[in-house]
Scaffold this motif. Structure first.
Motif, PDB file in Angstrom:
ATOM      1  N   TRP A   1     -98.040  39.903  71.205  1.00 26.87           N
ATOM      2  CA  TRP A   1     -98.094  41.282  70.702  1.00 26.87           C
ATOM      3  C   TRP A   1     -99.423  41.915  71.055  1.00 26.87           C
ATOM      4  O   TRP A   1     -99.475  43.027  71.552  1.00 26.87           O
ATOM      5  CB  TRP A   1     -97.940  41.313  69.191  1.00 26.87           C
ATOM      6  CG  TRP A   1     -96.530  41.299  68.704  1.00 26.87           C
ATOM      7  CD1 TRP A   1     -95.394  41.428  69.430  1.00 26.87           C
ATOM      8  CD2 TRP A   1     -96.139  41.166  67.357  1.00 26.87           C
ATOM      9  NE1 TRP A   1     -94.303  41.372  68.614  1.00 26.87           N
ATOM     10  CE2 TRP A   1     -94.724  41.215  67.328  1.00 26.87           C
ATOM     11  CE3 TRP A   1     -96.811  40.989  66.157  1.00 26.87           C
ATOM     12  CZ2 TRP A   1     -93.995  41.121  66.157  1.00 26.87           C
ATOM     13  CZ3 TRP A   1     -96.092  40.904  64.996  1.00 26.87           C
ATOM     14  CH2 TRP A   1     -94.689  40.960  64.995  1.00 26.87           C
TER      15      TRP A   1
ATOM     16  N   TYR B   1     -97.608  35.893  68.198  1.00 29.56           N
ATOM     17  CA  TYR B   1     -98.490  36.974  67.755  1.00 29.56           C
ATOM     18  C   TYR B   1     -99.429  37.404  68.888  1.00 29.56           C
ATOM     19  O   TYR B   1     -99.630  38.595  69.110  1.00 29.56           O
ATOM     20  CB  TYR B   1     -99.294  36.561  66.518  1.00 29.56           C
ATOM     21  CG  TYR B   1    -100.211  37.674  66.114  1.00 29.56           C
ATOM     22  CD1 TYR B   1     -99.729  38.773  65.420  1.00 29.56           C
ATOM     23  CD2 TYR B   1    -101.541  37.667  66.501  1.00 29.56           C
ATOM     24  CE1 TYR B   1    -100.561  39.828  65.113  1.00 29.56           C
ATOM     25  CE2 TYR B   1    -102.376  38.725  66.194  1.00 29.56           C
ATOM     26  CZ  TYR B   1    -101.872  39.802  65.493  1.00 29.56           C
ATOM     27  OH  TYR B   1    -102.690  40.861  65.201  1.00 29.56           O
TER      28      TYR B   1
ATOM     29  N   LEU C   1     -93.358  45.429  69.472  1.00 27.84           N
ATOM     30  CA  LEU C   1     -93.236  45.368  68.018  1.00 27.84           C
ATOM     31  C   LEU C   1     -91.931  46.010  67.570  1.00 27.84           C
ATOM     32  O   LEU C   1     -91.571  47.075  68.064  1.00 27.84           O
ATOM     33  CB  LEU C   1     -94.393  46.121  67.363  1.00 27.84           C
ATOM     34  CG  LEU C   1     -95.785  45.535  67.557  1.00 27.84           C
ATOM     35  CD1 LEU C   1     -96.834  46.567  67.193  1.00 27.84           C
ATOM     36  CD2 LEU C   1     -95.943  44.301  66.707  1.00 27.84           C
TER      37      LEU C   1
ATOM     38  N   ARG D   1     -95.190  41.614  74.391  1.00 26.31           N
ATOM     39  CA  ARG D   1     -94.048  41.642  73.494  1.00 26.31           C
ATOM     40  C   ARG D   1     -94.100  42.938  72.702  1.00 26.31           C
ATOM     41  O   ARG D   1     -95.166  43.378  72.301  1.00 26.31           O
ATOM     42  CB  ARG D   1     -94.176  40.450  72.556  1.00 26.31           C
ATOM     43  CG  ARG D   1     -92.946  40.026  71.889  1.00 26.31           C
ATOM     44  CD  ARG D   1     -93.249  38.745  71.145  1.00 26.31           C
ATOM     45  NE  ARG D   1     -92.029  38.153  70.685  1.00 26.31           N
ATOM     46  CZ  ARG D   1     -91.968  37.120  69.890  1.00 26.31           C
ATOM     47  NH1 ARG D   1     -93.082  36.561  69.476  1.00 26.31           N
ATOM     48  NH2 ARG D   1     -90.839  36.642  69.514  1.00 26.31           N
TER      49      ARG D   1
END
Length: 94
Positions: free
Chosen positions: A61, A58, A68, A66
């Motif tokens: 993100w 998480y 989505l 990273r």
């Protein structure tokens, strides 16, 4: 031609159409996971299980390391609108 080969050709045709702006693909508006988490008054440690992922995943993100996926963006939008409903649906304690 095998079933696999036919499916592969179809998938590649759909990918080319998508790349050319054609087809039924849905383009999601950009979304900021940190902003949604903050508005929902959740910590990263509380948000990660709601998203069904590890805390480190998480955080990637939020840090932009990273990307989505479409389903992740949809879940973030649900959390944005109804965080308690998502918690209840996933039977998570906070």
């Amino acid at each position: 031609m095998t079933g696999f080969a036919s499916e592969l050709i179809q998938s590649l045709s759909e990918a080319v159409a998508h790349a050319n702006g054609q087809g039924d693909a849905i383009v999601h508006e950009a979304i900021d996971p940190r902003e949604i988490r903050t508005r929902a008054k959740l910590t990263q440690a509380q948000m990660a299980p709601l998203m069904g992922m590890s805390l480190s995943g998480y955080r990637k993100w939020e840090q932009g390391q990273r990307r989505l996926s479409g389903p992740a963006m949809s879940l973030l939008r649900l959390i944005e609108k109804e965080p308690e409903a998502v918690r209840r649906a996933l039977i998570l304690n906070h």
